[in-house]
Design an enzyme around this catalytic site. Sequence first.
Site, mmCIF file in Angstrom:
data_model
loop_
_atom_site.group_PDB
_atom_site.id
_atom_site.type_symbol
_atom_site.label_atom_id
_atom_site.label_comp_id
_atom_site.label_asym_id
_atom_site.label_seq_id
_atom_site.Cartn_x
_atom_site.Cartn_y
_atom_site.Cartn_z
ATOM 1 N N LYS A 62 0.819 -1.202 0.000
ATOM 2 C CA LYS A 62 0.000 0.000 0.000
ATOM 3 C C LYS A 62 0.864 1.269 0.000
ATOM 4 C CE LYS A 62 -4.067 -2.157 0.686
ATOM 5 N NZ LYS A 62 -3.784 -3.580 0.928
ATOM 6 N N ASP A 63 2.092 1.188 0.519
ATOM 7 C CA ASP A 63 2.967 2.360 0.553
ATOM 8 C C ASP A 63 3.288 2.886 -0.849
ATOM 9 O OD1 ASP A 63 3.279 2.575 3.371
ATOM 10 O OD2 ASP A 63 4.792 0.992 3.358
#
Length: 460
Positions: free
Chosen positions: A112-113
Amino acid sequence: MQYISTRGAAPELNFEEAMLTGLARDGGLYVPKTLPQFDSKFIGSLSYLSYEEIAFKVMKPFVGEVFEEVEFKNIIHQSYSNFVHQSKAPLRQLSEKHYLLELYHGPTLAFKDFAMQLIGQLFRASLKKTGKRVTIIGATSGDTGSAAIEAFKGLEAVDVFILYPRGRVSEVQRRQMSTPSATNVHAISIDGDFDDCQKALKDLFNDLKFRDQVNLSGVNSINWARIMAQIVYYFSSYSSLNLGGKKVRFTVPTGNFGDIFAGYIAKKIGLPISKLIIATNQNDILHNALTSGEYARGIVNPSMSPSMDIQVSSNFERAIYYALSCDSSKVSQLFEDFGHTGSFKIQESTLINLLAHYSSGKVSEDETSETINNALKKYKVEVCPHTAVGLKVAEDNMCDEPMITLATAHPAKFFEAYESSTGKRPVMPKNLSNLFSKKERITELPNNLDAIKSVVLERI
Ligand SMILES: *Cc1c(COP(=O)(O)O)cnc(C)c1O
């Protein structure tokens, strides 16, 4: 580049507007009005570039003229500057034809980063220009929330509220959300499952009065900018194999269908992908849909891979939109029916279109544990339970083509599941070391829209 809604009744927007809007006002999801095409020469030319350079080239057509070239390049560099691995998304060879794409070297240890760090920088640049303030509300099964809080904490023009299902996230996920001290971020635990959180979020977006009152914005994978950022590592991983145009397959551990849908777009704009393989845990609505032709919501069964404990997969709407050849009135009909009845039947011709790009597999809890163990023995690699779901499905689907399996999180983020499978702790990264001693700050709420609204109104 202009963006239109899958349901065809929301205003057409440019990239920046679509990013700041999140969910379309007709309840649909934004998709590009037209797609760029990359040829084999372009793809070949990526082989010797850095991740940031590939990111710029792949994303530029989607962003259009909203940001100046130099500014967009700076934003990309800033976004990936705190990843701990030099190549950002390294590819590890497991066997002759099987590769693991490690997407967990960012600040919160999950893929998700990649999108959230970029979105944080894009929002910052955009809001600075306009002087606007926004309220971001997100629903999370754990990793979106921690990545969003990390990306937006301390940002002046943004308040962030993250709804997560109480007791259904891992300890590291919870602490990453509850321990940042910045006063503009709020972790809210809801008495319910992820689908309840996501439903509440959609209802808040569809309450147009509230939406306008707080200037609501969303960073779930309903947000096109998330999908766009995730297209990049399909290109970077393919390029690093130097295959001269030969086809590959990707296996993707899937929940909300965002990550794998990014792969579909990569394929559609020219990357030689033969199949995208959906890997699900026991919450198998997607596997069921592809094998039975019936997209039907069940109840969420908590599993070892909590980030995939989802039954209503937001981005499946985008997949259906393309499988229906962009017929937005049919999409509206199907998803409005789904809203009322919790299911719809996928027509034969639509299913054929889906199966031309996707296949699927489902993994039980026992098989997940077994695969975590096997990965350690066979490949000497520590994997998180989500990645294990992917590995198992990939191994069941090996053929002559190279296979790239997405490793979606670091095993340390799910050390409980890792430990119960192997009897050992995974290697804990340095940036986790003080997480366990920090004070937590959590607002507990019932699964009730008015309760959520009043907390938001009180704190912005
Ligand atoms: C979010 C997440 C997934 C599922 O990704 P989708 O884009 O929702 O399909 C899988 N694994 C991990 C570790 C995640 O955080």
